[in-house]
Design a protein around this motif. Structure first.
Motif, PDB file in Angstrom:
ATOM      1  N   ALA A  73      51.213  42.593  38.574  1.00 26.30           N
ATOM      2  CA  ALA A  73      51.594  43.873  37.443  1.00 26.30           C
ATOM      3  C   ALA A  73      50.536  44.945  37.664  1.00 26.30           C
ATOM      4  CB  ALA A  73      51.783  43.261  36.077  1.00 26.30           C
ATOM      5  N   MET A  74      49.017  44.484  37.510  1.00 26.64           N
ATOM      6  CA  MET A  74      48.209  45.346  37.581  1.00 26.64           C
ATOM      7  C   MET A  74      48.130  45.931  38.915  1.00 26.64           C
ATOM      8  SD  MET A  74      44.234  44.301  36.811  1.00 26.64           S
ATOM      9  CE  MET A  74      43.275  45.370  37.188  1.00 26.64           C
ATOM     10  N   THR A 110      51.343  52.923  41.818  1.00 25.16           N
ATOM     11  CA  THR A 110      51.786  53.869  41.092  1.00 25.16           C
ATOM     12  C   THR A 110      50.692  55.199  41.168  1.00 25.16           C
ATOM     13  OG1 THR A 110      50.977  53.943  38.877  1.00 25.16           O
ATOM     14  CG2 THR A 110      52.969  52.806  39.237  1.00 25.16           C
ATOM     15  N   ALA A 169      50.827  46.664  40.575  1.00 21.94           N
ATOM     16  CA  ALA A 169      51.733  47.583  40.669  1.00 21.94           C
ATOM     17  C   ALA A 169      51.437  48.947  39.966  1.00 21.94           C
ATOM     18  CB  ALA A 169      53.008  47.207  39.758  1.00 21.94           C
ATOM     19  N   GLY A 170      50.574  48.841  38.633  1.00 20.94           N
ATOM     20  CA  GLY A 170      49.730  50.122  38.247  1.00 20.94           C
ATOM     21  C   GLY A 170      49.121  50.863  38.992  1.00 20.94           C
ATOM     22  N   LEU A 171      48.323  50.142  39.942  1.00 24.82           N
ATOM     23  CA  LEU A 171      47.331  50.778  40.743  1.00 24.82           C
ATOM     24  C   LEU A 171      48.103  51.536  41.970  1.00 24.82           C
ATOM     25  CD1 LEU A 171      44.813  47.770  41.071  1.00 24.82           C
ATOM     26  CD2 LEU A 171      44.170  50.256  40.823  1.00 24.82           C
ATOM     27  N   LEU A 182      55.220  42.992  30.828  1.00 26.60           N
ATOM     28  CA  LEU A 182      54.666  43.686  32.225  1.00 26.60           C
ATOM     29  C   LEU A 182      53.795  45.152  32.176  1.00 26.60           C
ATOM     30  CD1 LEU A 182      57.419  42.806  34.652  1.00 26.60           C
ATOM     31  CD2 LEU A 182      55.497  41.338  33.915  1.00 26.60           C
ATOM     32  N   PRO A 241      56.763  40.289  37.987  1.00 27.81           N
ATOM     33  CA  PRO A 241      56.239  41.518  38.399  1.00 27.81           C
ATOM     34  C   PRO A 241      56.447  41.763  39.901  1.00 27.81           C
ATOM     35  CG  PRO A 241      54.302  40.254  37.842  1.00 27.81           C
ATOM     36  CD  PRO A 241      55.659  39.448  37.500  1.00 27.81           C
ATOM     37  N   GLY A 271      46.106  48.660  35.437  1.00 22.25           N
ATOM     38  CA  GLY A 271      46.101  49.154  36.767  1.00 22.25           C
ATOM     39  C   GLY A 271      45.972  50.668  37.112  1.00 22.25           C
ATOM     40  N   MET A 272      46.957  51.226  36.261  1.00 26.94           N
ATOM     41  CA  MET A 272      46.957  52.853  36.266  1.00 26.94           C
ATOM     42  C   MET A 272      45.532  53.396  35.637  1.00 26.94           C
ATOM     43  SD  MET A 272      50.603  53.530  34.618  1.00 26.94           S
ATOM     44  CE  MET A 272      51.998  53.072  35.464  1.00 26.94           C
ATOM     45  N   SER A 313      49.749  44.943  31.707  1.00 21.68           N
ATOM     46  CA  SER A 313      49.045  44.823  32.992  1.00 21.68           C
ATOM     47  C   SER A 313      49.276  46.014  33.904  1.00 21.68           C
ATOM     48  CB  SER A 313      49.579  43.721  33.556  1.00 21.68           C
ATOM     49  OG  SER A 313      49.716  42.492  33.113  1.00 21.68           O
ATOM     50  N   ALA A 314      50.587  46.655  33.814  1.00 20.42           N
ATOM     51  CA  ALA A 314      50.799  47.871  34.765  1.00 20.42           C
ATOM     52  C   ALA A 314      49.894  48.817  34.401  1.00 20.42           C
ATOM     53  CB  ALA A 314      51.890  48.201  35.175  1.00 20.42           C
ATOM     54  N   PHE A 349      37.213  44.481  32.263  1.00 12.39           N
ATOM     55  CA  PHE A 349      37.142  45.824  33.148  1.00 12.39           C
ATOM     56  C   PHE A 349      36.528  46.771  32.272  1.00 12.39           C
ATOM     57  CE2 PHE A 349      39.977  43.429  35.705  1.00 12.39           C
ATOM     58  CZ  PHE A 349      39.244  42.850  36.774  1.00 12.39           C
ATOM     59  N   GLU A 355      46.955  37.756  29.115  1.00  4.99           N
ATOM     60  CA  GLU A 355      45.995  37.782  30.468  1.00  4.99           C
ATOM     61  C   GLU A 355      45.586  39.176  30.805  1.00  4.99           C
ATOM     62  OE1 GLU A 355      49.315  34.802  32.852  1.00  4.99           O
ATOM     63  OE2 GLU A 355      48.714  36.776  33.592  1.00  4.99           O
ATOM     64  N   VAL A 373      40.945  38.771  38.284  1.00  8.19           N
ATOM     65  CA  VAL A 373      41.597  38.882  37.191  1.00  8.19           C
ATOM     66  C   VAL A 373      41.524  37.182  36.464  1.00  8.19           C
ATOM     67  CG1 VAL A 373      43.141  40.652  37.410  1.00  8.19           C
ATOM     68  CG2 VAL A 373      44.025  38.458  37.818  1.00  8.19           C
ATOM     69  N   LEU A 428      58.758  45.185  39.033  1.00  6.59           N
ATOM     70  CA  LEU A 428      57.806  46.196  39.190  1.00  6.59           C
ATOM     71  C   LEU A 428      58.028  46.804  40.688  1.00  6.59           C
ATOM     72  CD1 LEU A 428      55.000  45.468  37.015  1.00  6.59           C
ATOM     73  CD2 LEU A 428      56.996  46.873  36.239  1.00  6.59           C
ATOM     74  N   ILE A 482      51.656  36.882  29.439  1.00  7.01           N
ATOM     75  CA  ILE A 482      50.922  37.826  30.375  1.00  7.01           C
ATOM     76  C   ILE A 482      50.150  38.911  29.502  1.00  7.01           C
ATOM     77  CG2 ILE A 482      53.194  39.245  30.564  1.00  7.01           C
ATOM     78  CD1 ILE A 482      52.211  39.939  33.425  1.00  7.01           C
ATOM     79  N   PHE A 498      39.534  43.614  42.058  1.00 11.70           N
ATOM     80  CA  PHE A 498      39.684  42.973  40.619  1.00 11.70           C
ATOM     81  C   PHE A 498      39.838  41.705  40.836  1.00 11.70           C
ATOM     82  CE2 PHE A 498      40.827  47.408  41.186  1.00 11.70           C
ATOM     83  CZ  PHE A 498      40.052  48.097  40.205  1.00 11.70           C
ATOM     84  N   ALA A 558      45.419  34.254  36.501  1.00  9.99           N
ATOM     85  CA  ALA A 558      46.356  34.866  35.802  1.00  9.99           C
ATOM     86  C   ALA A 558      47.348  35.841  36.927  1.00  9.99           C
ATOM     87  CB  ALA A 558      45.645  35.752  34.952  1.00  9.99           C
ATOM     88  N   GLU A 559      47.915  35.079  37.534  1.00 12.69           N
ATOM     89  CA  GLU A 559      48.641  35.620  38.861  1.00 12.69           C
ATOM     90  C   GLU A 559      49.890  36.742  38.423  1.00 12.69           C
ATOM     91  OE1 GLU A 559      48.739  32.606  37.970  1.00 12.69           O
ATOM     92  OE2 GLU A 559      47.186  31.669  39.666  1.00 12.69           O
ATOM     93  N   ALA A 560      50.339  36.535  37.312  1.00 10.52           N
ATOM     94  CA  ALA A 560      51.374  37.548  37.135  1.00 10.52           C
ATOM     95  C   ALA A 560      50.564  39.088  36.677  1.00 10.52           C
ATOM     96  CB  ALA A 560      52.386  37.236  35.605  1.00 10.52           C
ATOM     97  N   ASN A 561      49.521  38.961  35.880  1.00 12.85           N
ATOM     98  CA  ASN A 561      48.662  40.053  35.427  1.00 12.85           C
ATOM     99  C   ASN A 561      48.412  40.667  36.710  1.00 12.85           C
ATOM    100  OD1 ASN A 561      47.279  41.564  33.766  1.00 12.85           O
ATOM    101  ND2 ASN A 561      45.397  40.462  34.414  1.00 12.85           N
TER     102      ASN A 561
END
Lengths: 277, 314
Positions: free
Chosen positions: B62-63, B69, B65-67, A124, B90, A131-132, A127-128, A169, A161, B53, B94, A158, B51, B56-59
């Motif tokens: 989780a993305m 934070t 989640a990062g955004l 995970l 996630p 996002g950051m 992916s996170a 991106f 992915e 993606v 997360l 994942i 976005f 790829a639902e899990a990605n």
């Protein structure tokens, strides 16, 4: 820019100290993951003491670099470094994995100052981290996001992915470091799930790849700097390491992924590590 | 009751885009179903904050989640079935675990993607989402509620699941007077003989059932529980005390959804007879939406039958 000799010596001294402290800590609490913590000592130490823009006095600064420990089971090594950096008192370390502790078995961003993302379930983190990195772009900030992953972790679907997405991106503010120790919980990667040419896989997904020796702080430092110059695509550093590095009987042994350290093993390990300090 | 109909997903898509205009921290993600979820409306207007993606639902989650934070307010979009089943890790590890400010919009909930069949129906999403600590669960009934709930979700701080239908739904709520507050149920029809507690599209069936019951001389109260977690305990207990019998109605498995949540509250606080209208722990099938609902007991007629049954148990 190459690492100054005094910086290199300092990082090596810190790594030796962290290894000793880790064995002491995990022996004391009789739980936790020594193998993967030892293999990532140089990577984590170089990042936190030379590369990352993080400050314990401003842990929520908007432009701080974001570090994500994808391989959350290496938490003990991360905690020792965060304590050394002043994110929380050294005295907290002995509470690791115990009731009421801020130091969970796997990193928890709500409980531990300096932990950017809760991790543990593998895969995970990347992916996170992406996002950051996208948030940095939207906010016009130049911080970097660095994700440390295990090589066994790459078996999670994942991950690929996320690898596809980061290339789409053009996430050049995202850096992955793979702690390529070749060993997972049940055995070697070769036995359990051969990963083939890991570098070729990342390249095929659109990433810039740098191969290094993950126990040489100068190589780590140079690669992290070099990655910053790569534009339009994300970079992965594949750091060749040894699981359990520094303790002869743990090296390359999957049994030491997460096993309590006996008194005899503890004494033997400390003897070996004292020589390196 | 107005006859005007609008697709819930269209209202959601338009509202999300409007929220995007009002707050630049709102971002949206999709996993290649933007044309279905209608997140594409946002995406076209704000390509840099959108976005897609791929599949790829899990990605995606989780993305998100990062955004979150870093202070963004991500709306992650996919089919409800896949939000839970593909992105469940996630969502739990997360977003719920660390109370991240991510909005999980699960579209095509219940049987609303009727022709695609049981593989695409979502009948376990409420059960999963409400079993996660820190998660708020909202289920949308009509077009008015779709707009108000989406807006409330954006203003709410914390993990939130928004359960959306694919269906065209008649407007039954009055936008001018309807007071949508997260965590607060709404009494739409008063009555003293029993209470029908409904969520999502089943609210419309509940209102029809109340009319049918009224013709038989039975006065049913109808309560809309849009927030399944945290559930409005006070209102449920008051209904149990005042009417003495409950029928729950939801487009979800009877195991783990609204009915279970209502029973958890009342069994410990004010035990009264309860009957459950929902999917009876089976996989449904492809077919016309209304016919499918009727076949699997998600109808006004079945609510009436259960109401008559629960009254005998009073």
């Amino acid at each position: 820019m190459s690492l100054k000799p005094e910086s290199k010596a300092n990082l090596e001294r810190l790594c030796a100290k962290f290894r000793q402290d880790l064995i002491k800590l995990l022996h004391g609490i009789q739980t936790g993951h020594p193998g993967g913590s030892l293999s990532s000592a140089e990577i984590l130490t170089t990042l936190y003491f030379e590369k990352l823009n993080v400050d314990a006095k401003k842990p929520k600064d908007a432009n701080r670099d974001r570090f994500v420990l994808g391989k959350g089971h290496a938490a003990p090594m991360l905690y020792m470094i965060l304590a050394e950096k002043g994110f929380f008192p050294q005295d907290d370390l002995v509470t690791l994995r115990q009731l009421d502790s801020k130091l969970q078995g796997h990193p928890c961003a709500l409980k531990t100052c300096g932990v950017e993302l809760s991790t543990g379930p593998l895969g995970l983190g990347l992916s996170a981290g992406l996002g950051m990195a996208m948030a940095a772009r939207l906010d016009g900030l130049d911080y970097r996001t660095i994700v440390l992953m295990g090589d066994g972790e790459l078996q999670e679907g994942i991950v690929w992915e996320a690898a596809m997405s980061a290339a789409k991106f053009k996430a050049d503010n995202l850096l992955v470091i793979v702690d390529n120790n070749g060993v997972q919980l049940d055995g070697t990667l070769q036995e359990i799930m051969p990963m083939g040419d890991i570098a070729a896989k990342w390249r095929a997904f659109g990433w810039h790849v740098i191969d290094i020796d993950g126990h040489r702080v100068d190589e780590i430092s140079t690669a992290v700097d070099q990655a910053k110059t790569i534009k339009g695509q994300p970079t992965v550093i594949i750091a060749k390491t040894v699981k359990g590095k520094g303790v002869s009987f743990m090296e390359g042994q999957s049994a030491w992924h997460g096993k309590p350290i006996s008194k005899d093993d503890y004494e033997q390990a400390m003897k070996e590590l004292e020589v390196t300090l | 009751m107005s006859a005007a109909k609008r697709a819930i997903r269209d209202v959601y898509g338009d509202t999300l885009a409007q929220l995007g205009r009002e707050n630049e921290n709102i971002v949206a993600l999709d996993a290649d179903v933007g044309s279905s979820s209608k997140s594409i409306v946002f995406g076209k207007e704000f390509p840099n904050r959108y976005f897609n993606v791929g599949i790829a639902e899990a990605n995606m989650v989780a993305m998100a989640a990062g955004l979150a934070t870093a202070g963004k307010i991500p709306f992650a979009n996919t089919f409800a079935a896949f939000m839970v089943l593909r992105a469940g890790d996630p969502v739990r590890s997360l977003i719920a675990y660390t109370k991240l400010n991510v909005k999980l919009a699960g579209t095509y909930a219940g049987l609303s993607d009727s022709y695609d069949g049981a593989s695409h129906h979502a009948i376990a999403d409420i059960a999963f989402m409400r079993s996660l600590p820190n998660m708020t669960v909202i289920s949308i009934s009509d077009p008015v509620e779709a707009e108000l709930a989406t807006r409330a979700a954006a203003e709410f701080k914390g993990p939130l699941y928004l359960r959306l239908s694919r269906a065209e739904v008649p407007v039954v709520l009055d936008k001018a007077s309807y007071d949508f507050k997260i965590g607060k149920g709404v009494t739409l029809v008063d009555g003293a003989d029993l209470t029908i507690v409904a969520t999502g599209y089943m609210l419309i069936k509940a209102l029809e059932a109340a009319e049918l019951l009224s013709a038989k001389g039975i006065k049913a109260r109808v309560v809309n529980i849009h927030t399944i977690k945290p559930i409005d305990r006070e209102l449920l207990i008051a209904c149990a005390k005042e009417t003495g019998a409950i029928v729950t109605a939801e487009e979800h498995n009877v195991y783990g959804g609204l009915g279970s949540a209502v029973a958890e509250v009342l069994s410990t606080s004010c035990p009264v007879p309860i009957e459950f209208v929902g999917i009876e722990d089976v996989f449904a099938e492809s077919g016309d939406y209304e016919k499918l609902l009727a076949k699997y007991g998600l109808s006004a007629a079945n609510i009436v039958a259960r109401a008559q049954k629960v009254l005998k148990r009073k």
